[in-house]
Design a protein around this motif. Structure first.
Motif, PDB file in Angstrom:
ATOM      1  N   GLU A   1       0.833  -1.201   0.000  1.00 33.09           N
ATOM      2  CA  GLU A   1       0.000   0.000   0.000  1.00 33.09           C
ATOM      3  C   GLU A   1       0.869   1.253   0.000  1.00 33.09           C
ATOM      4  O   GLU A   1       0.557   2.235  -0.668  1.00 33.09           O
ATOM      5  N   VAL A   2       1.971   1.216   0.728  1.00 35.61           N
ATOM      6  CA  VAL A   2       2.877   2.366   0.794  1.00 35.61           C
ATOM      7  C   VAL A   2       3.505   2.631  -0.575  1.00 35.61           C
ATOM      8  O   VAL A   2       3.621   3.787  -0.992  1.00 35.61           O
ATOM      9  N   THR A   3       3.863   1.579  -1.277  1.00 36.70           N
ATOM     10  CA  THR A   3       4.452   1.739  -2.613  1.00 36.70           C
ATOM     11  C   THR A   3       3.473   2.451  -3.539  1.00 36.70           C
ATOM     12  O   THR A   3       3.838   3.404  -4.237  1.00 36.70           O
ATOM     13  N   ARG A   4       2.239   2.024  -3.515  1.00 35.20           N
ATOM     14  CA  ARG A   4       1.205   2.651  -4.354  1.00 35.20           C
ATOM     15  C   ARG A   4       0.929   4.091  -3.884  1.00 35.20           C
ATOM     16  O   ARG A   4       0.782   5.004  -4.696  1.00 35.20           O
ATOM     17  N   PHE A   5       0.853   4.277  -2.585  1.00 30.17           N
ATOM     18  CA  PHE A   5       0.617   5.594  -1.996  1.00 30.17           C
ATOM     19  C   PHE A   5       1.693   6.583  -2.446  1.00 30.17           C
ATOM     20  O   PHE A   5       1.392   7.678  -2.904  1.00 30.17           O
ATOM     21  N   MET A   6       2.941   6.176  -2.346  1.00 28.41           N
ATOM     22  CA  MET A   6       4.054   7.054  -2.725  1.00 28.41           C
ATOM     23  C   MET A   6       4.029   7.352  -4.222  1.00 28.41           C
ATOM     24  O   MET A   6       4.278   8.493  -4.631  1.00 28.41           O
ATOM     25  N   ALA A   7       3.719   6.351  -5.035  1.00 27.08           N
ATOM     26  CA  ALA A   7       3.674   6.563  -6.485  1.00 27.08           C
ATOM     27  C   ALA A   7       2.583   7.569  -6.848  1.00 27.08           C
ATOM     28  O   ALA A   7       2.804   8.464  -7.685  1.00 27.08           O
ATOM     29  N   GLU A   8       1.417   7.446  -6.229  1.00 31.17           N
ATOM     30  CA  GLU A   8       0.310   8.362  -6.533  1.00 31.17           C
ATOM     31  C   GLU A   8       0.618   9.786  -6.072  1.00 31.17           C
ATOM     32  O   GLU A   8       0.324  10.749  -6.774  1.00 31.17           O
ATOM     33  N   TRP A   9       1.216   9.913  -4.886  1.00 30.49           N
ATOM     34  CA  TRP A   9       1.544  11.258  -4.409  1.00 30.49           C
ATOM     35  C   TRP A   9       2.705  11.864  -5.201  1.00 30.49           C
ATOM     36  O   TRP A   9       2.768  13.079  -5.393  1.00 30.49           O
ATOM     37  N   GLN A  10       3.615  11.032  -5.675  1.00 32.37           N
ATOM     38  CA  GLN A  10       4.696  11.518  -6.549  1.00 32.37           C
ATOM     39  C   GLN A  10       4.089  12.032  -7.857  1.00 32.37           C
ATOM     40  O   GLN A  10       4.481  13.079  -8.372  1.00 32.37           O
ATOM     41  N   ASN A  11       3.119  11.303  -8.371  1.00 31.52           N
ATOM     42  CA  ASN A  11       2.394  11.713  -9.569  1.00 31.52           C
ATOM     43  C   ASN A  11       1.705  13.058  -9.351  1.00 31.52           C
ATOM     44  O   ASN A  11       1.753  13.946 -10.208  1.00 31.52           O
ATOM     45  N   TYR A  12       1.037  13.187  -8.214  1.00 30.36           N
ATOM     46  CA  TYR A  12       0.360  14.435  -7.863  1.00 30.36           C
ATOM     47  C   TYR A  12       1.366  15.585  -7.808  1.00 30.36           C
ATOM     48  O   TYR A  12       1.134  16.660  -8.357  1.00 30.36           O
ATOM     49  N   LYS A  13       2.490  15.343  -7.165  1.00 28.34           N
ATOM     50  CA  LYS A  13       3.532  16.372  -7.040  1.00 28.34           C
ATOM     51  C   LYS A  13       4.045  16.791  -8.412  1.00 28.34           C
ATOM     52  O   LYS A  13       4.188  17.977  -8.699  1.00 28.34           O
ATOM     53  N   ASP A  14       4.281  15.824  -9.281  1.00 28.68           N
ATOM     54  CA  ASP A  14       4.778  16.133 -10.626  1.00 28.68           C
ATOM     55  C   ASP A  14       3.755  16.945 -11.421  1.00 28.68           C
ATOM     56  O   ASP A  14       4.110  17.921 -12.098  1.00 28.68           O
TER      57      ASP A  14
END
Length: 123
Positions: A50-63
């Motif tokens: 879940e953390v891996t997916r969470f970080m990927a989505e928030w990284q996407n949001y940041k980008d």
């Protein structure tokens, strides 16, 4: 050591998102800041997958937000947000859909909970 690196990466992403929120209209910034803080707090003890997916989505949001901020600086037009695909929505849990719906309602209503006026910027 890997744990310390992960914590550092999470903190850097969190701080970068809050920094980018400074470019948003003040009422949306307040709403966004609170949402980010709640979500990061909520996922402190999540499972690794879940953390891996969470970080990927928030990284996407940041980008995405970073791109929108840079575009706004160039043309002085503030436009934030992105549409979610139906495919992405299918991956959401019921609780996440509820949070997203509440966020959408709050960000689009006329009298927002965070109706803060920023001095110096004409409306």
């Amino acid at each position: 050591m890997a744990h310390a690196a992960h914590v550092s990466a999470v903190q850097a992403l969190y701080k970068r998102i809050l920094l980018l929120h400074r470019f948003m209209p003040i009422d949306l910034r307040a709403l966004g800041d609170q949402y980010v803080k709640d979500e990061f707090r909520r996922h402190k003890s999540a499972w690794a997958e879940e953390v891996t997916r969470f970080m990927a989505e928030w990284q996407n949001y940041k980008d995405t937000l970073q791109t929108q901020v840079l575009e706004a600086v160039g043309n002085k037009k503030l436009a934030f947000g992105a549409d979610l695909s139906e495919e992405k929505l299918k991956d959401f849990q019921d609780e996440q859909i509820g949070h997203l719906y509440e966020l959408m309602l709050e960000s689009t209503k006329l009298n927002r909970q965070f109706d803060i006026q920023d001095e110096g910027i004409p409306k």
